[in-house]
Every structure is written in structure tokens, then in C-alpha cells.
Scaffold this active site. Sequence first.
Site, PDB file in Angstrom:
ATOM      1  N   SER A 157      60.392  80.246  40.691  1.00 41.30           N
ATOM      2  CA  SER A 157      60.035  79.688  42.184  1.00 41.30           C
ATOM      3  C   SER A 157      59.938  78.417  42.062  1.00 41.30           C
ATOM      4  O   SER A 157      59.467  77.862  41.006  1.00 41.30           O
ATOM      5  CB  SER A 157      58.904  80.538  42.407  1.00 41.30           C
ATOM      6  OG  SER A 157      58.322  79.916  43.706  1.00 41.30           O
ATOM      7  N   TYR A 170      50.275  82.795  40.353  1.00 39.28           N
ATOM      8  CA  TYR A 170      51.804  83.041  40.591  1.00 39.28           C
ATOM      9  C   TYR A 170      52.696  81.812  39.966  1.00 39.28           C
ATOM     10  O   TYR A 170      53.458  82.075  39.308  1.00 39.28           O
ATOM     11  CB  TYR A 170      52.141  83.165  42.173  1.00 39.28           C
ATOM     12  CG  TYR A 170      53.597  83.176  42.606  1.00 39.28           C
ATOM     13  CD1 TYR A 170      54.176  84.501  42.427  1.00 39.28           C
ATOM     14  CD2 TYR A 170      54.202  81.921  43.163  1.00 39.28           C
ATOM     15  CE1 TYR A 170      55.556  84.630  42.974  1.00 39.28           C
ATOM     16  CE2 TYR A 170      55.245  82.235  43.701  1.00 39.28           C
ATOM     17  CZ  TYR A 170      56.113  83.584  43.407  1.00 39.28           C
ATOM     18  OH  TYR A 170      57.444  83.469  43.779  1.00 39.28           O
ATOM     19  N   LYS A 174      55.432  82.109  36.992  1.00 39.44           N
ATOM     20  CA  LYS A 174      56.854  81.713  37.472  1.00 39.44           C
ATOM     21  C   LYS A 174      57.254  80.613  36.293  1.00 39.44           C
ATOM     22  O   LYS A 174      58.507  80.409  35.955  1.00 39.44           O
ATOM     23  CB  LYS A 174      56.851  81.423  38.860  1.00 39.44           C
ATOM     24  CG  LYS A 174      57.230  82.385  39.531  1.00 39.44           C
ATOM     25  CD  LYS A 174      58.211  83.471  39.510  1.00 39.44           C
ATOM     26  CE  LYS A 174      58.272  84.433  40.578  1.00 39.44           C
ATOM     27  NZ  LYS A 174      59.279  85.488  40.132  1.00 39.44           N
TER      28      LYS A 174
END
Length: 287
Positions: A157, A170, A174
Site C-alpha cells: 500500500s 496497517y 504493509k
Amino acid sequence: MSTTPADPNGLVDLTGRIIIVSGAAGGGIGTSVVALIARAGATVIAVSRSKDNLKTHIDPLVGEGLSVVPVAADAATDDGIATVMEVARNTDGTLYGLVNVAGGAAPATWMPATRVTRSDWRELFTQNLETMFFMSQAVAAELKSRDLPGSIVSISSISGMNTAPFHIGYGTAKAALVAATRTMAVELATDNIRVNTIAPGVTATPASQMYVDADPERDRRAIAMGRRGRPEEQAGAILFLLSDLSSYITGQTLLVDGGLNLKWTHMGSDHTSLFLKDEGFRAAMTQ
């Protein structure tokens, strides 16, 4: 879309190759990947935890006559991975690729770093890193045991390529996915197994609609190309990395973000600095 291979020279012709897509049935990037690579000739093993999602998003592709095998399994578990690999072994064709789409984060995971619990952290790492790694491990081991070449593509991401304010779990997971990709690429290079990643920017998917509203003016201000990406545009980059067009590329992360990473926060929708007050100067330099 055409049901024939996109390239007459065969560089993106995946005929005869089996490609597993983990996280295939959300109706966004994963489903677009399944459709695109099946239309390029691959037999796709479409994996999802949800039988309902498989019925909604994957069964219509099967109904089109595409070579897609729906599999209800949880790639976050050893049993789920074993189920997927058993299906791959019993499917006509030659195992070649894996696309790790499974992951994401619920809106409730957005919070200050000071509020993140161990449970929050572990759940995000399970969804976004462990699933990718252990699924990749299983496919790589199968390819090595049969002396087969292959290509593994995962989804990171933009949040893993820069800072991720109020989404630290998150973003960190990633970023770790990118690091795992690079190390696996080195270890597997002499086995002719390539390992790469794409890093999407803001993409219009069912999942993103839970927390990103439609605001074209904001998109023009934030993204160099002035709009959010479409799932099929992410799928196109993945097809490239699976195909022989990228035969000399491994260990890389391709940003597919419409130039989101290029824009500074002090830039306006015309890409000029908001600190420039002289409109004449602004007009002259943009002509």
C-alpha cells in the site's frame, strides 16, 4: 474485455499456467485480477474465506466460460493454505503464480498510535503480513520441489511506502510486506521464482468505500492524475509482473497510485505551491 491473450507475441499469454489469487472475491482488486489473468489464458484458483462472496463475484466469471476454480479457504490458517495447495495439485495445468490480495483493515483500526492495542496490532499483521508470507512460502516450496519457474506478486500500500498517520499498524505491516518481498526475491532468484509487490494508492473498491467518500475536488488536489484508481488498473500492473514482460524484474515494489506519492501537502490542484501568492508568476510558470 477480450477473452483472447492481450499480446500476440505471447508475452502476457498465461495459457497453461495455474495462478492462485488469495483474497479473490471482494469485488475489488482481487476480483479484477482473477478476471484479467483468466482472460490472459491462466487457470485461476480464486480463494476467499467467504462462500457468499465467491458466489457473488467469482461464479459469474465461471459462467462466462473463464477457467476459474473457486475455493473457500482461509489463507490466514495452515489448514486453509493446505486446502488451496491440494486444489492446485489436482488442477489441470502447471503451477506458476500467486497473487496475494488478502489483507486490508477495518475502519475501526484507524486510531492514534497511543491507542493501538496488542490485539489490534497482531490482527493487522496477521491479515496483511502473515497471510502473504505463509501463502507465498507454500507456493514457493511447491514450485521448488517440482523445479518450476514462477512469479509471486503481493499487494502492499502507499501507506507502507511513507508515513501512515493514525493507521500505524496497517502501514507498518504493509512496509514489512515489502521487506519480506525483497528477502524472498533474493532467496528464490536462482530457482527462477520472481517475487514482487505493488503499492496501490487510493483505489475505488467496495472496501475503501467504507471510509473514503466521493470527493472529486479533493482527489484533484491530492493525486497528481486527479482521480482515484480503478481496480482493473491495479490488476493490469499485477498482470505485467506475472507475465514474461517482467522476466528480469524481482524484489521490486511498483507504486500504482496515480502520482499520489509525488504531491506535497502544500500543493494545489494545479500542482503549484499554495505559498505562491503572485498569480502572474504562477500562471507564467505553468504555461
